[in-house]
Design an enzyme around this catalytic site. Sequence first.
Site, PDB file in Angstrom:
ATOM      1  N   GLY A   9       0.816  -1.206   0.000  1.00 21.29           N
ATOM      2  CA  GLY A   9       0.000   0.000   0.000  1.00 21.29           C
ATOM      3  C   GLY A   9       0.849   1.254   0.000  1.00 21.29           C
ATOM      4  O   GLY A   9       0.550   2.225   0.705  1.00 21.29           O
ATOM      5  N   GLY A  13      -0.795   7.891   1.525  1.00 24.86           N
ATOM      6  CA  GLY A  13      -0.941   7.854   2.975  1.00 24.86           C
ATOM      7  C   GLY A  13       0.268   7.366   3.743  1.00 24.86           C
ATOM      8  O   GLY A  13       1.411   7.738   3.461  1.00 24.86           O
ATOM      9  N   VAL A  60      -2.939  -6.939  -2.765  1.00 25.16           N
ATOM     10  CA  VAL A  60      -2.675  -7.952  -1.736  1.00 25.16           C
ATOM     11  C   VAL A  60      -3.826  -8.948  -1.603  1.00 25.16           C
ATOM     12  O   VAL A  60      -3.651 -10.033  -1.044  1.00 25.16           O
ATOM     13  CB  VAL A  60      -2.362  -7.328  -0.360  1.00 25.16           C
ATOM     14  CG1 VAL A  60      -1.062  -6.547  -0.403  1.00 25.16           C
ATOM     15  CG2 VAL A  60      -3.513  -6.478   0.141  1.00 25.16           C
ATOM     16  N   TYR A 152     -14.667  -2.855  10.437  1.00 24.70           N
ATOM     17  CA  TYR A 152     -13.313  -2.299  10.367  1.00 24.70           C
ATOM     18  C   TYR A 152     -12.584  -2.509  11.687  1.00 24.70           C
ATOM     19  O   TYR A 152     -11.424  -2.942  11.716  1.00 24.70           O
ATOM     20  CB  TYR A 152     -13.356  -0.809  10.017  1.00 24.70           C
ATOM     21  CG  TYR A 152     -11.992  -0.170  10.085  1.00 24.70           C
ATOM     22  CD1 TYR A 152     -11.023  -0.480   9.138  1.00 24.70           C
ATOM     23  CD2 TYR A 152     -11.653   0.730  11.108  1.00 24.70           C
ATOM     24  CE1 TYR A 152      -9.753   0.085   9.204  1.00 24.70           C
ATOM     25  CE2 TYR A 152     -10.400   1.300  11.171  1.00 24.70           C
ATOM     26  CZ  TYR A 152      -9.448   0.970  10.217  1.00 24.70           C
ATOM     27  OH  TYR A 152      -8.190   1.525  10.293  1.00 24.70           O
ATOM     28  N   PRO A 182      -2.261   3.680  14.850  1.00 27.55           N
ATOM     29  CA  PRO A 182      -2.546   5.102  14.716  1.00 27.55           C
ATOM     30  C   PRO A 182      -3.992   5.437  15.088  1.00 27.55           C
ATOM     31  O   PRO A 182      -4.899   4.613  14.954  1.00 27.55           O
ATOM     32  CB  PRO A 182      -2.315   5.375  13.224  1.00 27.55           C
ATOM     33  CG  PRO A 182      -1.606   4.172  12.696  1.00 27.55           C
ATOM     34  CD  PRO A 182      -2.036   3.036  13.564  1.00 27.55           C
TER      35      PRO A 182
END
Length: 251
Positions: A9, A13, A60, A152, A182
């Site tokens: 990824g 970000g 992925v 999530y 985070p």
Amino acid sequence: MKKIVLITGATSGIGEACARKFAQNGDKVILTGRNTTRLEAIAAELKAQGAEVLTLQFDVRNREAAKAAVEGLPADWRAIDVLVNNAGLALGLEPEYEGDYDDWDGMIDTNIKGLLTMTRLVVPGMVERNSGHIINVGSVAGDAAYAGGNVYCATKAAVKALSDGLRIDVANTAIRVTNLKPGLVETNFSNVRFHGDTDRAAKLYQGIKPLTGDDIADVAVYAANAPAHVQIAEVLILATHQASGSVIVRK
């Protein structure tokens, strides 16, 4: 000592920030992601700064594509020292009983199964060399559910459990496992969650100075460069006015 760092990824970000920070640290970086244009643009920029960069384009969620990409690495790039399992996303904020099936699949297949795939492909080589570091990007959402977070949050709780389990599995080796958690980070994360609704995404960051991808990347680089006997097992990183996944003071 220069390391080989594979980042999933890496096109935006936290992943992109990690790519830049590890490259600035003098490491060789393998950038993976779905967006070929972004991969090549970031690679070109880093190479212009003197970094050694390799790009691998795959999702992925596609286990065979991931396997082919990792197994096809050039010989001088195969001894991966640091795996940053960053690829992940959140989709939707509906109540669990109204959730979208495709959103569920996207989160579970990326955040859990994608992480497992990359771990399975890369860590055996680390075990064989008795050297390596896996940095999983989890979330404060993995500590406790928040309204609308349901699936999530469950995937990030899984990241914590998988990180803890892997740390147990490799405790007899010199391999280290870190789970970064985070809180509110301003990236395109919310834009993805709200399926491109930029205005709604922007409201999430109003009234508070959120973390940046660079803030998380700083911690990742620190963990990877701690002395060999030091394992930074888990780090919770929050904005100053965020107390938990659900408590944010906006001013």
